[in-house]
Scaffold this motif. Sequence first.
Motif, PDB file in Angstrom:
ATOM      1  N   VAL A  33      32.734  51.642  42.426  1.00  0.00           N
ATOM      2  CA  VAL A  33      33.537  50.712  41.627  1.00  0.00           C
ATOM      3  C   VAL A  33      35.018  51.077  41.685  1.00  0.00           C
ATOM      4  O   VAL A  33      35.398  52.215  41.436  1.00  0.00           O
ATOM      5  CB  VAL A  33      33.081  50.695  40.154  1.00  0.00           C
ATOM      6  CG1 VAL A  33      33.932  49.722  39.343  1.00  0.00           C
ATOM      7  CG2 VAL A  33      31.619  50.317  40.055  1.00  0.00           C
ATOM      8  N   GLY A  34      35.829  50.091  42.042  1.00  0.00           N
ATOM      9  CA  GLY A  34      37.273  50.284  41.978  1.00  0.00           C
ATOM     10  C   GLY A  34      37.844  51.156  43.066  1.00  0.00           C
ATOM     11  O   GLY A  34      38.970  51.611  42.964  1.00  0.00           O
ATOM     12  N   LEU A  84      38.463  51.606  47.377  1.00  0.00           N
ATOM     13  CA  LEU A  84      38.318  51.013  48.705  1.00  0.00           C
ATOM     14  C   LEU A  84      37.221  51.765  49.445  1.00  0.00           C
ATOM     15  O   LEU A  84      37.143  52.984  49.371  1.00  0.00           O
ATOM     16  CB  LEU A  84      39.624  51.159  49.489  1.00  0.00           C
ATOM     17  CG  LEU A  84      40.724  50.137  49.214  1.00  0.00           C
ATOM     18  CD1 LEU A  84      42.009  50.554  49.908  1.00  0.00           C
ATOM     19  CD2 LEU A  84      40.321  48.729  49.648  1.00  0.00           C
ATOM     20  N   MET A  87      36.171  39.241  46.129  1.00  0.00           N
ATOM     21  CA  MET A  87      36.996  40.443  46.135  1.00  0.00           C
ATOM     22  C   MET A  87      38.469  40.037  46.153  1.00  0.00           C
ATOM     23  O   MET A  87      38.813  38.934  46.552  1.00  0.00           O
ATOM     24  CB  MET A  87      36.688  41.284  47.378  1.00  0.00           C
ATOM     25  CG  MET A  87      35.297  41.904  47.366  1.00  0.00           C
ATOM     26  SD  MET A  87      35.084  43.069  48.722  1.00  0.00           S
ATOM     27  CE  MET A  87      35.159  41.968  50.126  1.00  0.00           C
ATOM     28  N   ASN A  88      39.327  40.962  45.745  1.00  0.00           N
ATOM     29  CA  ASN A  88      40.765  40.720  45.852  1.00  0.00           C
ATOM     30  C   ASN A  88      41.306  41.189  47.195  1.00  0.00           C
ATOM     31  O   ASN A  88      42.504  41.183  47.414  1.00  0.00           O
ATOM     32  CB  ASN A  88      41.498  41.465  44.723  1.00  0.00           C
ATOM     33  CG  ASN A  88      41.155  40.886  43.360  1.00  0.00           C
ATOM     34  OD1 ASN A  88      40.817  39.717  43.251  1.00  0.00           O
ATOM     35  ND2 ASN A  88      41.216  41.709  42.327  1.00  0.00           N
ATOM     36  N   TYR A  89      40.422  41.600  48.080  1.00  0.00           N
ATOM     37  CA  TYR A  89      40.815  42.182  49.358  1.00  0.00           C
ATOM     38  C   TYR A  89      40.096  41.460  50.483  1.00  0.00           C
ATOM     39  O   TYR A  89      38.972  40.993  50.299  1.00  0.00           O
ATOM     40  CB  TYR A  89      40.485  43.689  49.373  1.00  0.00           C
ATOM     41  CG  TYR A  89      41.253  44.403  48.276  1.00  0.00           C
ATOM     42  CD1 TYR A  89      42.505  44.934  48.521  1.00  0.00           C
ATOM     43  CD2 TYR A  89      40.755  44.461  46.976  1.00  0.00           C
ATOM     44  CE1 TYR A  89      43.240  45.525  47.510  1.00  0.00           C
ATOM     45  CE2 TYR A  89      41.482  45.044  45.951  1.00  0.00           C
ATOM     46  CZ  TYR A  89      42.723  45.575  46.223  1.00  0.00           C
ATOM     47  OH  TYR A  89      43.452  46.142  45.209  1.00  0.00           O
ATOM     48  N   ARG A  90      40.766  41.379  51.626  1.00  0.00           N
ATOM     49  CA  ARG A  90      40.145  40.747  52.785  1.00  0.00           C
ATOM     50  C   ARG A  90      39.811  41.836  53.790  1.00  0.00           C
ATOM     51  O   ARG A  90      40.702  42.423  54.401  1.00  0.00           O
ATOM     52  CB  ARG A  90      41.100  39.723  53.415  1.00  0.00           C
ATOM     53  CG  ARG A  90      40.419  38.885  54.489  1.00  0.00           C
ATOM     54  CD  ARG A  90      41.357  37.817  55.035  1.00  0.00           C
ATOM     55  NE  ARG A  90      41.716  36.838  54.026  1.00  0.00           N
ATOM     56  CZ  ARG A  90      42.976  36.531  53.693  1.00  0.00           C
ATOM     57  NH1 ARG A  90      43.982  37.124  54.288  1.00  0.00           N
ATOM     58  NH2 ARG A  90      43.221  35.626  52.765  1.00  0.00           N
ATOM     59  N   GLU A 125      36.526  47.698  57.157  1.00  0.00           N
ATOM     60  CA  GLU A 125      37.382  48.445  56.229  1.00  0.00           C
ATOM     61  C   GLU A 125      37.981  47.509  55.192  1.00  0.00           C
ATOM     62  O   GLU A 125      38.178  46.328  55.453  1.00  0.00           O
ATOM     63  CB  GLU A 125      38.535  49.099  56.997  1.00  0.00           C
ATOM     64  CG  GLU A 125      38.086  50.183  57.940  1.00  0.00           C
ATOM     65  CD  GLU A 125      39.267  50.769  58.698  1.00  0.00           C
ATOM     66  OE1 GLU A 125      40.112  49.993  59.191  1.00  0.00           O
ATOM     67  OE2 GLU A 125      39.341  52.004  58.776  1.00  0.00           O
ATOM     68  N   GLY A 126      38.297  48.073  54.037  1.00  0.00           N
ATOM     69  CA  GLY A 126      39.039  47.316  53.038  1.00  0.00           C
ATOM     70  C   GLY A 126      38.173  46.522  52.083  1.00  0.00           C
ATOM     71  O   GLY A 126      38.568  45.466  51.607  1.00  0.00           O
ATOM     72  N   LEU A 157      36.486  46.310  48.363  1.00  0.00           N
ATOM     73  CA  LEU A 157      36.670  46.916  47.043  1.00  0.00           C
ATOM     74  C   LEU A 157      35.939  46.077  46.005  1.00  0.00           C
ATOM     75  O   LEU A 157      36.225  44.894  45.832  1.00  0.00           O
ATOM     76  CB  LEU A 157      38.168  47.031  46.712  1.00  0.00           C
ATOM     77  CG  LEU A 157      38.506  47.904  45.498  1.00  0.00           C
ATOM     78  CD1 LEU A 157      39.863  48.573  45.665  1.00  0.00           C
ATOM     79  CD2 LEU A 157      38.473  47.148  44.187  1.00  0.00           C
ATOM     80  N   HIS A 191      35.649  45.528  42.358  1.00  0.00           N
ATOM     81  CA  HIS A 191      36.455  45.941  41.211  1.00  0.00           C
ATOM     82  C   HIS A 191      35.712  45.889  39.882  1.00  0.00           C
ATOM     83  O   HIS A 191      36.318  46.140  38.844  1.00  0.00           O
ATOM     84  CB  HIS A 191      37.777  45.169  41.167  1.00  0.00           C
ATOM     85  CG  HIS A 191      37.648  43.685  41.040  1.00  0.00           C
ATOM     86  ND1 HIS A 191      37.527  42.860  42.130  1.00  0.00           N
ATOM     87  CD2 HIS A 191      37.637  42.894  39.962  1.00  0.00           C
ATOM     88  CE1 HIS A 191      37.449  41.611  41.701  1.00  0.00           C
ATOM     89  NE2 HIS A 191      37.518  41.606  40.392  1.00  0.00           N
ATOM     90  N   MET A 192      34.418  45.602  39.931  1.00  0.00           N
ATOM     91  CA  MET A 192      33.618  45.627  38.709  1.00  0.00           C
ATOM     92  C   MET A 192      32.198  46.053  39.023  1.00  0.00           C
ATOM     93  O   MET A 192      31.702  45.752  40.105  1.00  0.00           O
ATOM     94  CB  MET A 192      33.494  44.209  38.146  1.00  0.00           C
ATOM     95  CG  MET A 192      34.608  43.820  37.278  1.00  0.00           C
ATOM     96  SD  MET A 192      34.308  42.177  36.689  1.00  0.00           S
ATOM     97  CE  MET A 192      35.952  41.858  36.139  1.00  0.00           C
TER      98      MET A 192
END
Lengths: 377, 137
Positions: free
Chosen positions: B56-57, B59, B87-90, B104-105, B107, B109-110
């Motif tokens: 969680v949280g 990368l 996700m907030n990441y691509r 890679e990348g 995350l 977040h919860m």
Amino acid sequence: MKPFALVLFSLLVCFGFAQPVVGQEKVEFTVSELAFIQSHGPWPPKMEPDPSNRFSGEPSASAWGQQLFQDVRLSQAQTLSCASCHDPDRYFADGKARSTGTSTVDRNAIALADLRLNRWFGWAGQSDNLWAQSIHPILDRREMNATVETIVQRVRQESDLAANYTAIIGKGPKEEEPLRLLVNIAKILAAYQETIRTPTSAFDLMRTRLLEDEMISEDAAVLAGLKLFVGKGKCSLCHFGPNFTNGEFHDIGLPYFIESGQVDQGRYGGIRDLKASAFNRLGEYGDEPAESAAQAPTAFVSLQHRNWGEFRVPSLRNVSKTAPYMHNGTLASLEDVVRHYSTIDIERLHADGETILKSLDLTKQEIANLVAFLKTL
Amino acid sequence: MKYKVALAILSLSCSVSSNAETSHACNNETISSSALELKQQDRRLVITPKPQDEPVGKLFSLEIQICDDDSVVTKVKAVMPAHGHGMNYRPKVNQLAEKSYQVEGLLFHMPGVWLLTIETKSQGTRTKFQSELLIKP
């Protein structure tokens, strides 16, 4: 299917054992609630030096950084220092709804603490490292309003600054390229700010007792507040982990109008500023090896429409000492914050899609319990 | 009481099959305990998260091993169906070797249930592998 998966899942749905509670009301935690309580520690977590700042963790750099933090010569008119808005006697905040530099800014000064745990800096995450975030207020027109030239001139001409620069940076300020000089000053400020830590809290001690089954006469209101926080309130989903933040951005339905029809774009603007900045971890001013920089979150973050009106989830450590609250300081007390979550109008959420928040319709007693819990952090 | 933080797998589509044995990661005898097998009809792949704990949280990366054919990975994404967000990441998909990828990348977040989707393509055939991951707090 892996057998352990089934076990974990059934643990989540069934109830845990009752906790022994002293006092009138009996508070019991489910296994899921206990897992969230466990995840809020231990404190402090390990904090490694910042790979993007070669002065990180250097005592001499942080000692000079502490002086610079109080030094009004970093502002154009020599009237403001970092400490003007991040007052050490006010837990490194200023107690105002919105800070005042040369004029009023749009946001509330963030209480500086435990900064090595941040993935992003600022309410909109406009920086991915602490030294870049430290450059912002120096150059911002409404904050310290200085220019690169002013800073360069002062560091070169004021003998104490020049002497410290040469001793700690290892190069005379006259031989330094202007932008690098500014970046180095910011890195020295960062080395100091990283040393600002919150102490072990009443919550941390209670958490240990609770997990080790060594409860003493715990405050029933605090326990009931904790149960709300990790359970029905779903606070722990966003205020996650030892620092009570998942480090990301959400919309909790606060107004994001500034004045005169202006809006604060929140994370949307933050990502744009971040990507445009010469001082992010992918740029040339950081000190980490390229392979490490390539793993920076900035390399992967994606701009999405829902980022409009999202703000960073703040840490809740020390929260009772850092009123007023929220990115624009509009909520004066913790009671106001809890009432906001209790009566939240989900129609007012600007970002679509998020379905975590709903009005909790808390009773007076529940509001008091949640506030009592927040005061232990 | 101790709570182990782990990538716990809910999906029932992950039963271990006995045929097709192409590479080390795909081999049922050597499949590591942190790895997860995803199946879609007769196709199979194995994913391994790195690092394997406390997801969680943070990368993290995923290694993907294609087991049966010459498919290439075209897309990796994850969403939380219960919350309506992704996700907030691509993530970036890099090919390491034939049939072997590193993503890679990512995350999460919860904590909660994340639906992971991996799309592959082979000679015009697109396959969508999905698995629900229960991310513990």
